[in-house]
Design a protein around this motif. Structure first.
Motif, PDB file in Angstrom:
ATOM      1  N   LEU A  62      14.178   1.008  -5.624  1.00 34.51           N
ATOM      2  CA  LEU A  62      14.043   0.872  -4.176  1.00 34.51           C
ATOM      3  C   LEU A  62      12.611   0.535  -3.772  1.00 34.51           C
ATOM      4  O   LEU A  62      12.384  -0.264  -2.849  1.00 34.51           O
ATOM      5  CB  LEU A  62      14.511   2.144  -3.473  1.00 34.51           C
ATOM      6  N   LYS A  63      11.641   1.103  -4.447  1.00 32.66           N
ATOM      7  CA  LYS A  63      10.245   0.793  -4.155  1.00 32.66           C
ATOM      8  C   LYS A  63       9.940  -0.676  -4.439  1.00 32.66           C
ATOM      9  O   LYS A  63       9.235  -1.335  -3.679  1.00 32.66           O
ATOM     10  CB  LYS A  63       9.311   1.681  -4.985  1.00 32.66           C
ATOM     11  N   ARG A  64      10.486  -1.194  -5.565  1.00 33.15           N
ATOM     12  CA  ARG A  64      10.287  -2.606  -5.885  1.00 33.15           C
ATOM     13  C   ARG A  64      10.934  -3.504  -4.833  1.00 33.15           C
ATOM     14  O   ARG A  64      10.358  -4.510  -4.410  1.00 33.15           O
ATOM     15  CB  ARG A  64      10.840  -2.933  -7.268  1.00 33.15           C
ATOM     16  N   LEU A  65      12.153  -3.143  -4.405  1.00 28.56           N
ATOM     17  CA  LEU A  65      12.842  -3.923  -3.378  1.00 28.56           C
ATOM     18  C   LEU A  65      12.048  -3.935  -2.070  1.00 28.56           C
ATOM     19  O   LEU A  65      11.922  -4.975  -1.417  1.00 28.56           O
ATOM     20  CB  LEU A  65      14.248  -3.365  -3.127  1.00 28.56           C
ATOM     21  N   LEU A  66      11.527  -2.790  -1.685  1.00 30.83           N
ATOM     22  CA  LEU A  66      10.731  -2.695  -0.464  1.00 30.83           C
ATOM     23  C   LEU A  66       9.478  -3.557  -0.572  1.00 30.83           C
ATOM     24  O   LEU A  66       9.140  -4.292   0.370  1.00 30.83           O
ATOM     25  CB  LEU A  66      10.357  -1.241  -0.174  1.00 30.83           C
ATOM     26  N   ALA A  67       8.807  -3.498  -1.701  1.00 30.96           N
ATOM     27  CA  ALA A  67       7.597  -4.294  -1.894  1.00 30.96           C
ATOM     28  C   ALA A  67       7.924  -5.789  -1.801  1.00 30.96           C
ATOM     29  O   ALA A  67       7.176  -6.556  -1.170  1.00 30.96           O
ATOM     30  CB  ALA A  67       6.956  -3.974  -3.242  1.00 30.96           C
ATOM     31  N   LEU A  71       6.523  -8.425   1.090  1.00 29.90           N
ATOM     32  CA  LEU A  71       5.869  -9.690   0.762  1.00 29.90           C
ATOM     33  C   LEU A  71       6.537 -10.851   1.485  1.00 29.90           C
ATOM     34  O   LEU A  71       5.866 -11.760   1.988  1.00 29.90           O
ATOM     35  CB  LEU A  71       5.888  -9.929  -0.746  1.00 29.90           C
ATOM     36  N   GLU A  72       7.859 -10.827   1.555  1.00 22.02           N
ATOM     37  CA  GLU A  72       8.593 -11.877   2.271  1.00 22.02           C
ATOM     38  C   GLU A  72       8.211 -11.876   3.756  1.00 22.02           C
ATOM     39  O   GLU A  72       8.014 -12.935   4.351  1.00 22.02           O
ATOM     40  CB  GLU A  72      10.102 -11.669   2.134  1.00 22.02           C
ATOM     41  N   VAL A  73       8.127 -10.702   4.357  1.00 25.12           N
ATOM     42  CA  VAL A  73       7.764 -10.593   5.772  1.00 25.12           C
ATOM     43  C   VAL A  73       6.365 -11.155   5.999  1.00 25.12           C
ATOM     44  O   VAL A  73       6.132 -11.902   6.962  1.00 25.12           O
ATOM     45  CB  VAL A  73       7.869  -9.122   6.255  1.00 25.12           C
ATOM     46  N   GLU A  74       5.426 -10.816   5.129  1.00 25.89           N
ATOM     47  CA  GLU A  74       4.059 -11.325   5.266  1.00 25.89           C
ATOM     48  C   GLU A  74       4.034 -12.843   5.127  1.00 25.89           C
ATOM     49  O   GLU A  74       3.320 -13.529   5.866  1.00 25.89           O
ATOM     50  CB  GLU A  74       3.132 -10.680   4.227  1.00 25.89           C
ATOM     51  N   LYS A  77       5.366 -14.324   8.340  1.00 21.70           N
ATOM     52  CA  LYS A  77       4.364 -14.216   9.399  1.00 21.70           C
ATOM     53  C   LYS A  77       3.307 -15.302   9.243  1.00 21.70           C
ATOM     54  O   LYS A  77       2.847 -15.892  10.224  1.00 21.70           O
ATOM     55  CB  LYS A  77       3.698 -12.836   9.375  1.00 21.70           C
ATOM     56  N   ASP A  78       2.917 -15.547   7.998  1.00 24.48           N
ATOM     57  CA  ASP A  78       1.935 -16.594   7.704  1.00 24.48           C
ATOM     58  C   ASP A  78       2.447 -17.959   8.151  1.00 24.48           C
ATOM     59  O   ASP A  78       1.731 -18.717   8.806  1.00 24.48           O
ATOM     60  CB  ASP A  78       1.658 -16.623   6.198  1.00 24.48           C
ATOM     61  N   VAL A  79       3.684 -18.258   7.801  1.00 20.26           N
ATOM     62  CA  VAL A  79       4.288 -19.540   8.161  1.00 20.26           C
ATOM     63  C   VAL A  79       4.393 -19.670   9.676  1.00 20.26           C
ATOM     64  O   VAL A  79       4.053 -20.713  10.251  1.00 20.26           O
ATOM     65  CB  VAL A  79       5.679 -19.686   7.496  1.00 20.26           C
ATOM     66  N   LEU A  80       4.862 -18.618  10.325  1.00 21.13           N
ATOM     67  CA  LEU A  80       5.026 -18.665  11.779  1.00 21.13           C
ATOM     68  C   LEU A  80       3.692 -18.795  12.515  1.00 21.13           C
ATOM     69  O   LEU A  80       3.591 -19.485  13.530  1.00 21.13           O
ATOM     70  CB  LEU A  80       5.777 -17.439  12.270  1.00 21.13           C
TER      71      LEU A  80
END
Length: 84
Positions: A62-67, A71-74, A77-80
């Motif tokens: 679960l920790k790996r999935l959250l990480a 990263l996907e969210v960041e 955000k960068d793209v947007l």
């Protein structure tokens, strides 16, 4: 290749009355390693040790999935931020 012993096997051996030195020799570990292990699993039954190991594995997954998701969210955000 080293043998891998589960916590359940070690607990059974220890509860059966095997001496710590004998257990360590059979497993190829130091007594310090054994006592560190024992401090983690002291007082646990075999099924409790198995459950603890399974819960730790699930927690790590679960920790790996959250990480990964963070990263996907960041990245999004960068793209947007570059688009606007």
């Amino acid at each position: 290749m080293k043998k891998h012993y589960t916590e359940e096997q070690i607990i059974k051996e220890h509860e059966a009355g095997a001496k710590v030195d004998d257990i360590c020799r059979n497993l190829g570990i130091s007594t310090g390693t054994f006592y560190n292990w024992r401090s983690k699993y002291v007082g646990l039954e075999v099924n409790e040790a198995k459950l603890l190991r399974e819960l730790e594995a699930k927690n790590n997954k679960l920790k790996r999935l959250l990480a990964d998701k963070l990263l996907e969210v960041e990245a999004m955000k960068d793209v947007l931020s570059k688009m606007w």
